[in-house]
Design a protein around this motif. Structure first.
Motif, PDB file in Angstrom:
ATOM      1  N   ASP A  37      10.044 -11.308  11.849  1.00  0.00           N
ATOM      2  CA  ASP A  37      10.523 -10.988  13.196  1.00  0.00           C
ATOM      3  C   ASP A  37       9.709 -11.810  14.197  1.00  0.00           C
ATOM      4  OD1 ASP A  37      11.297  -9.947  15.606  1.00  0.00           O
ATOM      5  OD2 ASP A  37      11.050  -7.847  15.035  1.00  0.00           O
ATOM      6  N   VAL A  39      10.548 -12.324  17.430  1.00  0.00           N
ATOM      7  CA  VAL A  39      10.835 -11.972  18.823  1.00  0.00           C
ATOM      8  C   VAL A  39       9.525 -11.902  19.608  1.00  0.00           C
ATOM      9  CG1 VAL A  39      11.704 -10.194  20.373  1.00  0.00           C
ATOM     10  CG2 VAL A  39      12.951 -10.728  18.272  1.00  0.00           C
ATOM     11  N   TYR A  71       6.894  -6.358  10.888  1.00  0.00           N
ATOM     12  CA  TYR A  71       7.450  -7.636  11.328  1.00  0.00           C
ATOM     13  C   TYR A  71       8.189  -8.383  10.223  1.00  0.00           C
ATOM     14  CZ  TYR A  71       4.447  -6.970  15.402  1.00  0.00           C
ATOM     15  OH  TYR A  71       3.853  -6.460  16.536  1.00  0.00           O
ATOM     16  N   ARG A  73      11.355  -8.537   7.921  1.00  0.00           N
ATOM     17  CA  ARG A  73      12.713  -8.007   7.829  1.00  0.00           C
ATOM     18  C   ARG A  73      13.287  -8.255   6.436  1.00  0.00           C
ATOM     19  NH1 ARG A  73      10.924  -5.615  11.302  1.00  0.00           N
ATOM     20  NH2 ARG A  73      11.424  -5.681  13.530  1.00  0.00           N
ATOM     21  N   ASP A 102      18.224 -13.509  17.019  1.00  0.00           N
ATOM     22  CA  ASP A 102      18.134 -12.289  16.209  1.00  0.00           C
ATOM     23  C   ASP A 102      19.137 -11.285  16.764  1.00  0.00           C
ATOM     24  OD1 ASP A 102      17.449 -10.117  14.663  1.00  0.00           O
ATOM     25  OD2 ASP A 102      15.295 -10.328  14.956  1.00  0.00           O
ATOM     26  N   ALA A 113      20.200 -13.550  11.924  1.00  0.00           N
ATOM     27  CA  ALA A 113      19.021 -14.169  12.533  1.00  0.00           C
ATOM     28  C   ALA A 113      18.871 -15.578  11.973  1.00  0.00           C
ATOM     29  CB  ALA A 113      17.755 -13.359  12.247  1.00  0.00           C
ATOM     30  N   ARG A 137      18.386 -16.089   8.057  1.00  0.00           N
ATOM     31  CA  ARG A 137      17.804 -14.889   7.439  1.00  0.00           C
ATOM     32  C   ARG A 137      18.773 -14.252   6.452  1.00  0.00           C
ATOM     33  NH1 ARG A 137      15.756 -10.377  11.471  1.00  0.00           N
ATOM     34  NH2 ARG A 137      14.167 -11.986  11.862  1.00  0.00           N
TER      35      ARG A 137
END
Length: 405
Positions: A37, A39, A71, A73, A102, A113, A137
């Motif tokens: 992750d 972000v 964090y 995924r 994402d 993502a 992802r």
């Protein structure tokens, strides 16, 4: 010398891509980046710009205090050791990443993502220019993640549409910069890469240097006519672990692929951190594990003759049954989850019931073979029950010719 991705990053971490050109293990490392992750750590597509991998992951490590689980995924064993090794390596830490996207839309069952990685000039053998790598992802090993993979059998998903749109924008930017592009991903990420390349405008698809699918489901020909190989030929590269189930879904048997050795047990080989690598390549296995081939054949035998509506009904029924055992795939054969799964399957159709039993038999047998005698004895009754239930329903299944290179 065999190791895993953590070992590889340590072995090759002090060497830049101009010293040791890009290889397929590097592609797998970059494919795992999108599982993190990013972000707040990486510029998104709307804002533009890039950041060094070491800066993004270093800030993540600092903010997490070393507990990176929130964090990650994916159920892949991406941990603090791996993230820290990638961040601190000269090979990967100095790469720039950006265009992070994402999307999670629960109402429409869309999870997507992607992130773009910038490789410097002369990173790829025979290419003096910089090269861009789009990492899509994948899914995880939750029952919900598997359900999403099976949805590919009856519709073009929202994630596939977003992947095609994302790659179109990335390709146009790459062409404008005079740089080729590679795309890839693990699990569903590999499927998204293939779908996106297959959907690309022909003039843009020429700029795709390579497309990687690491144990990604195929594109069912009844839903999507063409895949990446139809568009870019041998530049589409497929890798699957020896015990591959996800990567065998909707398989196009004529497509070349290589099977990778893994330290994982059964379907846990889907985890890329269990794949065996050398200092320059993935270590290959002899072929597809017979138990995985049996489950794959059982799925094929059921799925081939049915229409899209029946596939949707089957997907819902099948995963509702598996979900009775718990939220994770490993719950299906746990001591607590297995009785619930078997009970939920009692009222299912014969076809669905047969596939559930085959899954149970394959997974339990694989687990029992790797446990102590005490635990093995505890499983013996369950294995026999699964075999009895499957007996007479699927004595033999059609096998597809598999190719490896």
């Amino acid at each position: 010398m065999a190791g895993n991705l953590i070992d590889y990053v340590k072995w090759r971490g002090d060497l830049g891509f101009t010293e040791r050109p890009f290889n397929d293990v590097d592609a797998l490392v970059l494919a795992t980046l999108s599982y993190i992750d990013l972000v707040g750590f990486t510029p998104n597509e709307a804002s533009g710009g890039t950041v060094e991998v070491r800066e993004a992951l270093g800030e993540l490590m600092e903010r997490s205090g070393g507990d990176v689980a929130p964090y990650v995924r994916s159920l892949a064993t991406i941990d603090a050791r791996y993230i820290d090794a990638v961040a601190k390596s000269r090979r990967f830490g100095r790469l720039h990443i950006g265009r992070y996207v994402d999307v999670m839309d629960y109402d429409n069952a869309v999870q997507f993502a992607a992130v773009e990685v910038m490789l410097p000039p002369n990173s790829v053998e025979g290419c003096g220019k910089g090269v861009r790598f789009v990492s899509f992802r994948g899914t995880d090993l939750t029952i919900a993640g598997w359900r999403e993979d099976f949805m590919l059998s009856f519709e073009v998903t929202g994630a596939q549409k977003l992947a095609a749109e994302y790659l179109d924008r990335a390709l146009r930017a790459a062409v404008a910069a005079g740089e080729p592009l590679m795309a890839g991903g693990h699990s569903k990420g590999g499927n998204l890469a293939s779908f996106a390349v297959a959907s690309a405008v022909p003039s843009l698809a020429k700029n795709v240097l390579r497309c990687y699918s690491f144990d990604g489901p195929g594109l069912d020909e009844r839903v999507v006519v063409h895949d990446a190989r139809d568009v870019i030929g041998g530049r589409f590269v497929r890798y699957q672990p020896a015990y591959s189930v996800i990567g065998q879904l909707f398989d196009r048997a004529e497509e070349p692929r290589a099977y990778v050795a893994s330290t994982g047990s059964g379907m846990l080989q889907h985890d890329p951190l269990t794949w065996q690598v050398s200092s320059s390549d993935l270590i290959l296995a002899d072929g597809l594990d017979p138990d995985a081939a049996t489950f794959d054949a059982a799925l094929d035998e059921w799925m081939e003759p049915v229409d899209m509506g029946e596939r949707e009904r089957f997907t819902n029924e099948f995963f509702d049954i598996l979900g009775a055992g718990g939220p994770k795939l490993t719950d299906v054969t746990s001591r607590e989850g297995l009785p619930k799964v078997m009970s939920a399957a009692n009222g299912a159709s014969d076809q669905t019931k047969r596939l559930v039993w085959k899954l149970v038999e394959c997974v339990v047998a694989k687990q029992a073979a790797r446990t102590s005698d005490v635990v093995r004895k505890a499983y013996e009754g369950v294995v026999q029950s699964a075999r009895d239930a499957a007996s007479g329903l699927a004595v033999s299944f059609p096998r597809r010719q598999l190719h490896a290179e």
